[in-house]
Design a protein around this motif. Structure first.
Motif, PDB file in Angstrom:
ATOM      1  N   TYR A 189     -14.631  36.593  56.424  1.00  0.00           N
ATOM      2  CA  TYR A 189     -14.432  37.129  55.002  1.00  0.00           C
ATOM      3  C   TYR A 189     -13.036  37.457  54.858  1.00  0.00           C
ATOM      4  O   TYR A 189     -12.699  37.572  53.759  1.00  0.00           O
ATOM      5  CB  TYR A 189     -15.556  38.677  54.947  1.00  0.00           C
ATOM      6  N   ASP A 190     -12.172  37.802  55.952  1.00  0.00           N
ATOM      7  CA  ASP A 190     -10.816  38.262  55.874  1.00  0.00           C
ATOM      8  C   ASP A 190      -9.881  36.977  56.242  1.00  0.00           C
ATOM      9  O   ASP A 190      -9.989  36.341  57.251  1.00  0.00           O
ATOM     10  CB  ASP A 190     -10.558  39.462  56.608  1.00  0.00           C
ATOM     11  N   SER A 191      -8.825  36.684  55.369  1.00  0.00           N
ATOM     12  CA  SER A 191      -7.690  35.792  55.699  1.00  0.00           C
ATOM     13  C   SER A 191      -7.222  35.873  56.993  1.00  0.00           C
ATOM     14  O   SER A 191      -6.857  34.891  57.561  1.00  0.00           O
ATOM     15  CB  SER A 191      -6.906  35.396  54.415  1.00  0.00           C
ATOM     16  N   ARG A 192      -6.773  37.024  57.521  1.00  0.00           N
ATOM     17  CA  ARG A 192      -6.049  37.597  58.507  1.00  0.00           C
ATOM     18  C   ARG A 192      -6.964  37.052  59.783  1.00  0.00           C
ATOM     19  O   ARG A 192      -6.591  36.478  60.634  1.00  0.00           O
ATOM     20  CB  ARG A 192      -5.644  38.857  58.623  1.00  0.00           C
ATOM     21  N   GLU A 193      -8.232  37.504  59.553  1.00  0.00           N
ATOM     22  CA  GLU A 193      -9.127  37.152  60.926  1.00  0.00           C
ATOM     23  C   GLU A 193      -9.316  35.693  60.816  1.00  0.00           C
ATOM     24  O   GLU A 193      -9.348  34.949  62.008  1.00  0.00           O
ATOM     25  CB  GLU A 193     -10.493  37.673  60.645  1.00  0.00           C
ATOM     26  N   ALA A 194      -9.334  34.944  59.712  1.00  0.00           N
ATOM     27  CA  ALA A 194      -9.607  33.454  59.751  1.00  0.00           C
ATOM     28  C   ALA A 194      -8.313  32.686  60.469  1.00  0.00           C
ATOM     29  O   ALA A 194      -8.373  31.961  61.303  1.00  0.00           O
ATOM     30  CB  ALA A 194      -9.652  32.955  58.301  1.00  0.00           C
ATOM     31  N   LEU A 195      -7.170  33.231  60.080  1.00  0.00           N
ATOM     32  CA  LEU A 195      -6.034  32.572  60.774  1.00  0.00           C
ATOM     33  C   LEU A 195      -6.008  32.826  62.211  1.00  0.00           C
ATOM     34  O   LEU A 195      -5.669  31.950  62.940  1.00  0.00           O
ATOM     35  CB  LEU A 195      -4.676  33.104  60.286  1.00  0.00           C
ATOM     36  N   LYS A 196      -6.447  34.022  62.592  1.00  0.00           N
ATOM     37  CA  LYS A 196      -6.293  34.240  64.000  1.00  0.00           C
ATOM     38  C   LYS A 196      -7.484  33.542  64.892  1.00  0.00           C
ATOM     39  O   LYS A 196      -7.315  33.030  65.858  1.00  0.00           O
ATOM     40  CB  LYS A 196      -6.828  35.840  64.219  1.00  0.00           C
ATOM     41  N   TYR A 197      -8.603  33.424  64.266  1.00  0.00           N
ATOM     42  CA  TYR A 197      -9.566  32.375  64.683  1.00  0.00           C
ATOM     43  C   TYR A 197      -9.195  30.960  64.863  1.00  0.00           C
ATOM     44  O   TYR A 197      -9.214  30.441  65.828  1.00  0.00           O
ATOM     45  CB  TYR A 197     -10.968  32.849  64.048  1.00  0.00           C
ATOM     46  N   ALA A 198      -8.643  30.662  63.783  1.00  0.00           N
ATOM     47  CA  ALA A 198      -8.110  29.198  63.611  1.00  0.00           C
ATOM     48  C   ALA A 198      -7.044  28.879  64.803  1.00  0.00           C
ATOM     49  O   ALA A 198      -7.217  27.797  65.290  1.00  0.00           O
ATOM     50  CB  ALA A 198      -7.634  28.825  62.198  1.00  0.00           C
ATOM     51  N   LEU A 199      -6.412  29.866  64.886  1.00  0.00           N
ATOM     52  CA  LEU A 199      -5.537  29.539  65.959  1.00  0.00           C
ATOM     53  C   LEU A 199      -5.816  29.687  67.496  1.00  0.00           C
ATOM     54  O   LEU A 199      -5.164  28.752  68.337  1.00  0.00           O
ATOM     55  CB  LEU A 199      -4.131  30.777  65.796  1.00  0.00           C
ATOM     56  N   GLU A 200      -6.816  30.310  67.526  1.00  0.00           N
ATOM     57  CA  GLU A 200      -7.378  30.556  69.086  1.00  0.00           C
ATOM     58  C   GLU A 200      -8.318  29.370  69.411  1.00  0.00           C
ATOM     59  O   GLU A 200      -8.493  29.262  70.677  1.00  0.00           O
ATOM     60  CB  GLU A 200      -8.057  32.136  69.181  1.00  0.00           C
ATOM     61  N   PHE A 201      -9.000  28.874  68.566  1.00  0.00           N
ATOM     62  CA  PHE A 201     -10.167  27.773  68.911  1.00  0.00           C
ATOM     63  C   PHE A 201      -9.889  26.327  68.118  1.00  0.00           C
ATOM     64  O   PHE A 201      -9.197  26.382  66.907  1.00  0.00           O
ATOM     65  CB  PHE A 201     -11.661  28.374  68.286  1.00  0.00           C
ATOM     66  N   LYS A 202     -10.409  25.531  68.955  1.00  0.00           N
ATOM     67  CA  LYS A 202     -10.238  24.289  68.337  1.00  0.00           C
ATOM     68  C   LYS A 202     -11.436  24.167  67.389  1.00  0.00           C
ATOM     69  O   LYS A 202     -12.374  24.020  67.635  1.00  0.00           O
ATOM     70  CB  LYS A 202     -10.586  23.070  69.635  1.00  0.00           C
ATOM     71  N   LEU A 203     -10.923  23.819  66.342  1.00  0.00           N
ATOM     72  CA  LEU A 203     -11.971  23.714  65.089  1.00  0.00           C
ATOM     73  C   LEU A 203     -12.078  21.914  64.759  1.00  0.00           C
ATOM     74  O   LEU A 203     -11.137  21.382  64.872  1.00  0.00           O
ATOM     75  CB  LEU A 203     -11.603  24.502  63.795  1.00  0.00           C
ATOM     76  N   ASP A 204     -12.979  21.842  64.428  1.00  0.00           N
ATOM     77  CA  ASP A 204     -13.414  20.409  63.733  1.00  0.00           C
ATOM     78  C   ASP A 204     -13.489  20.183  62.135  1.00  0.00           C
ATOM     79  O   ASP A 204     -12.995  19.345  61.578  1.00  0.00           O
ATOM     80  CB  ASP A 204     -14.567  19.836  64.289  1.00  0.00           C
ATOM     81  N   LEU A 205     -13.698  21.525  61.657  1.00  0.00           N
ATOM     82  CA  LEU A 205     -13.595  21.609  60.225  1.00  0.00           C
ATOM     83  C   LEU A 205     -13.547  23.058  59.870  1.00  0.00           C
ATOM     84  O   LEU A 205     -13.755  24.039  60.259  1.00  0.00           O
ATOM     85  CB  LEU A 205     -15.068  21.188  59.806  1.00  0.00           C
ATOM     86  N   VAL A 206     -12.788  23.221  58.461  1.00  0.00           N
ATOM     87  CA  VAL A 206     -12.527  24.271  57.882  1.00  0.00           C
ATOM     88  C   VAL A 206     -12.951  24.278  56.400  1.00  0.00           C
ATOM     89  O   VAL A 206     -12.472  23.355  55.667  1.00  0.00           O
ATOM     90  CB  VAL A 206     -11.183  25.026  58.006  1.00  0.00           C
ATOM     91  N   LEU A 207     -13.764  25.191  55.991  1.00  0.00           N
ATOM     92  CA  LEU A 207     -14.214  25.118  54.590  1.00  0.00           C
ATOM     93  C   LEU A 207     -13.774  26.655  54.064  1.00  0.00           C
ATOM     94  O   LEU A 207     -14.171  27.721  54.771  1.00  0.00           O
ATOM     95  CB  LEU A 207     -15.884  25.048  54.542  1.00  0.00           C
ATOM     96  N   LEU A 208     -13.021  26.483  53.034  1.00  0.00           N
ATOM     97  CA  LEU A 208     -12.562  27.663  52.471  1.00  0.00           C
ATOM     98  C   LEU A 208     -12.711  27.692  50.875  1.00  0.00           C
ATOM     99  O   LEU A 208     -12.549  26.574  50.293  1.00  0.00           O
ATOM    100  CB  LEU A 208     -11.124  28.138  52.840  1.00  0.00           C
ATOM    101  N   ASP A 209     -12.583  28.786  50.253  1.00  0.00           N
ATOM    102  CA  ASP A 209     -12.751  29.158  48.672  1.00  0.00           C
ATOM    103  C   ASP A 209     -11.110  29.412  48.502  1.00  0.00           C
ATOM    104  O   ASP A 209     -10.384  30.419  49.071  1.00  0.00           O
ATOM    105  CB  ASP A 209     -13.634  30.264  48.688  1.00  0.00           C
ATOM    106  N   ILE A 210     -10.553  28.641  47.479  1.00  0.00           N
ATOM    107  CA  ILE A 210      -9.203  28.843  47.251  1.00  0.00           C
ATOM    108  C   ILE A 210      -9.131  29.606  45.959  1.00  0.00           C
ATOM    109  O   ILE A 210      -7.959  29.953  45.571  1.00  0.00           O
ATOM    110  CB  ILE A 210      -8.515  27.649  47.145  1.00  0.00           C
ATOM    111  N   THR A 211     -10.202  29.900  45.184  1.00  0.00           N
ATOM    112  CA  THR A 211      -9.896  30.555  43.908  1.00  0.00           C
ATOM    113  C   THR A 211      -9.659  32.011  43.817  1.00  0.00           C
ATOM    114  O   THR A 211      -9.761  32.521  44.878  1.00  0.00           O
ATOM    115  CB  THR A 211     -11.107  30.357  43.013  1.00  0.00           C
TER     116      THR A 211
END
Length: 59
Positions: free
Chosen positions: A37-59
């Motif tokens: 839900y939180d962009s800071r948590e998302a960034l932390k998770y994205a940096l720690e784990f190898k991801l295949d896809l990120v889906l996000l709401d930009i509005t």
């Protein structure tokens, strides 16, 4: 996806209902899903784990 590691998907949105819907449907298709839900948590998770896809709401 049998015989392969589950692909990792990160879903970022500020709407809990959207997160729940996407998580349910993606997991049903065999993806490993992390919702945040939180962009800071998302960034932390994205940096720690190898991801295949990120889906996000930009509005």
């Amino acid at each position: 996806m049998s015989g392969h590691a589950k692909q990792r998907v990160l879903v970022i949105d500020d709407d809990k209902d959207i997160l729940d819907l996407l998580e349910y449907n993606l997991e049903k298709e065999g993806y490993k899903v992390k919702t945040v839900y939180d962009s800071r948590e998302a960034l932390k998770y994205a940096l720690e784990f190898k991801l295949d896809l990120v889906l996000l709401d930009i509005t």
